[in-house]
Design a protein around this motif. Structure first.
Motif, mmCIF file in Angstrom:
data_model
loop_
_atom_site.group_PDB
_atom_site.id
_atom_site.type_symbol
_atom_site.label_atom_id
_atom_site.label_comp_id
_atom_site.label_asym_id
_atom_site.label_seq_id
_atom_site.Cartn_x
_atom_site.Cartn_y
_atom_site.Cartn_z
ATOM 1 N N HIS A 145 0.707 8.261 6.106
ATOM 2 C CA HIS A 145 0.193 7.103 5.380
ATOM 3 C C HIS A 145 0.379 7.292 3.874
ATOM 4 N N CYS B 225 -7.594 12.448 9.262
ATOM 5 C CA CYS B 225 -6.980 12.621 7.946
ATOM 6 C C CYS B 225 -8.043 12.502 6.855
ATOM 7 N N HIS C 273 -7.686 8.637 4.459
ATOM 8 C CA HIS C 273 -8.365 7.396 4.827
ATOM 9 C C HIS C 273 -8.746 7.345 6.289
HETATM 10 S S1 FES Z 1 -3.357 9.521 3.714
HETATM 11 FE FE1 FES Z 1 -3.907 9.820 5.791
HETATM 12 S S2 FES Z 1 -4.945 8.058 6.292
HETATM 13 FE FE2 FES Z 1 -4.305 7.683 4.241
#
Ligand code: FES
Lengths: 130, 391
Positions: free
Chosen positions: A58, A93, A96
């Motif tokens: 992400h 994670c 987020h």
């Molecule tokens: S960096 Fe992993 S959920 Fe946003």
């Protein structure tokens, strides 16, 4: 133990990267390994070792710092009832909150799988195999 | 493939109890050094307790009561959470780990990395004051917040402040602008209008726009989830999940703000006023611009004050990148920006330290020409907030 089958026909030389002595890597701990610019997160979950690609797709948060907990599932096996499941095996994670199955690298709710690496233990030494 | 020569490092790490915050800057430090970086949407979350000293009489008493509320185990946690999030408390099973309440020290530590040139501080707990039913209470909170912020955050290198006004009391809001606009660290006025009735373009609110125009102080609209109110700008009370409310609340709030202001002819009446829209992502910009243009063709006579198409006013609005959508291809962001003509108006925003904040990798992953990247990371914001480059 996490394993990635070598792709058939692959002649890439495999490299064993020492991570830690087994005695320094007890259950419930994790290591962040950098190989060049690649980060790999290695976990000892109750004696089983798992190694996954260490950056969240992400926005690149370091997955080695994610918490392990459970998550909610709802599928035909649960008769479409929502249930809490996979306690201790869901890597969350720290960016987020995307969730990954620690065993397979599969992201819950996404058609996406983190690369996983084989982990071997030889003579009291933990290695990842790349 | 791992080459034998690649350096290997191993370190034992601990799971993070709070979301990772600032490592993203370290990761891109080299790439960003030398560029002007302005983070146009930054928050500190501990303001309520300090505001107490700036309140008097029965409102001070009321504030004491607010601060006693132990919400999420954190005394004095945000009013915003209390009134907005309670319906869905726990729906994400504490994933991601809850945001740490950022303090002034946290902000300064982030600035000390020397990567960000300016942080623009927007209210956090006070973002929903537009839907407080009691205008005097909303205005008292705004007054206390502004004075506290100006006292506590003045003369800090690279830290600038957006004051907040209660739209329910336009005359008092105008006074608030008169009081603070001349302060060298005050760079914008934030109008938290979600929940107000009538919508923000209404003549009732023009004293606020007039005051901002008089002082050449740019106006910022900062999105909120608009969680519980059931009037303007969107009835979201019917949705059962925070995900639905959150993803639609911000952009719909923003689109309705833009529509209301533009259709009321405010940019015609106050031509030097600058506007920004924050925390709503970007993808809806072409939609609202060209959708209004299409309707304008049929209904122009309802808006006789306009001298050009709605999109030609809206393209002058500045817009913060947060909550940046995850577009599928790396070239998509530049294409989107072209579509809404936003090369000179798009500004990088993180929303640090809130849970939804964007890590800078989310923006850097998109491909674009260097000139556009520089504009978004800092140059556009320097112009909007009237700041001088520090590097
Ligand atoms: S960096 Fe992993 S959920 Fe946003």
């Amino acid at each position: 133990m996490s394993s990635e089958k070598p792709r058939s026909g692959s002649r890439r030389p495999r490299r064993k990267i020492p991570v830690a002595r087994l005695s320094d890597f007890p259950a419930g701990t994790r290591m962040e390994v950098s190989v060049g610019s690649v980060q790999i997160a290695v976990f000892n979950v109750e004696g089983d070792f798992f190694a996954l690609f260490g950056r969240c797709p992400h926005q690149s948060a370091p997955l080695s710092r994610g918490r392990l907990q459970g998550t909610v599932i709802c599928n035909a096996d649960t008769c479409w009832e929502t249930e809490w499941a996979h306690e201790g095996e869901v890597l969350v994670c720290p960016g987020h909150g995307m969730e990954y199955d620690i065993r397979s690298g599969k992201a819950f709710g996404y058609d996406l799988r983190l690369r996983t690496y084989e982990v071997s233990v030889e003579d009291g030494q933990v290695f990842i195999v790349m | 493939m791992a080459n034998e020569g690649q350096p290997v490092t191993v370190q034992r790490v601990e799971p993070s109890l709070n979301p990772v915050q600032d490592e993203d800057l370290d990761q891109y430090g080299e790439e960003l050094s030398g560029l002007t970086i302005v983070d146009v949407d930054v928050h500190v979350d501990d303001t309520l307790m300090f505001m107490l000293d700036y309140m008097e009489g029965h409102f001070r008493k009321r504030m004491e009561t607010v601060l006693q509320a132990d919400f999420k185990g954190e005394p004095g946690n945000s009013l915003r959470n209390m009134i907005a999030h309670i319906a869905w408390l726990g729906s994400s099973y504490d994933k991601p780990p809850r945001a740490k309440l950022a303090t002034k020290e946290d902000l300064l530590a982030r600035m000390e990395k020397g990567i960000i040139d300016y942080s623009i501080l927007f209210p956090s707990e006070l973002l929903p004051i537009g839907y407080l039913p009691e205008p005097e209470w909303a205005a008292a909170l705004a007054t206390a917040y502004n004075q506290y912020m100006v006292d506590a955050y003045k003369n800090l290198e690279g830290v600038k402040i957006a004051i907040v006004v209660a739209p329910q009391q336009p005359a008092r809001a105008a006074l608030e602008i008169d009081r603070h606009a001349g302060h060298p660290d005050v760079v914008s006025v934030c109008i938290p209008d979600a929940g107000v009735n009538p919508p923000i373009g209404d003549e009732k609110y023009w004293p606020i726009f007039e005051a901002a125009a008089r002082h050449d102080l740019p106006i910022s609209f900062h999105g909120i989830e608009a969680l519980i109110h059931d009037n303007y700008p969107l009835r979201v009370a019917h949705f059962h999940t925070l995900m639905q409310v959150n993803s639609m609340g911000f952009p719909f709030t923003s689109m309705l703000q833009i529509m209301s202001v533009v259709c009321a002819g405010i940019p015609v009446r106050f031509p030097n006023l600058k506007f920004a829209i924050l925390e709503a992502g970007l993808t809806w910009m072409p939609f609202i611009m060209y959708r209004l243009d299409a309707a304008y063709l049929r209904y122009r006579t309802e808006l006789p004050a306009l001298e050009k198409k709605p999109s030609e006013y809206i393209r002058d609005w500045y817009i913060g990148t947060h909550e940046l959508e995850a577009l599928p291809r790396r070239g998509d962001l530049a294409k989107l920006i072209d579509l809404y003509q936003g090369r000179d108006t798009t500004m990088w925003a993180s929303d640090w330290p809130h849970l939804e904040r964007d890590l800078i990798a989310g923006f850097m992953r998109y491909e674009m020409d260097d000139a556009l990247r520089r504009k978004i990371l800092g140059e556009n914001a320097l112009r909007f907030f009237g700041l001088t480059a520090r590097k």
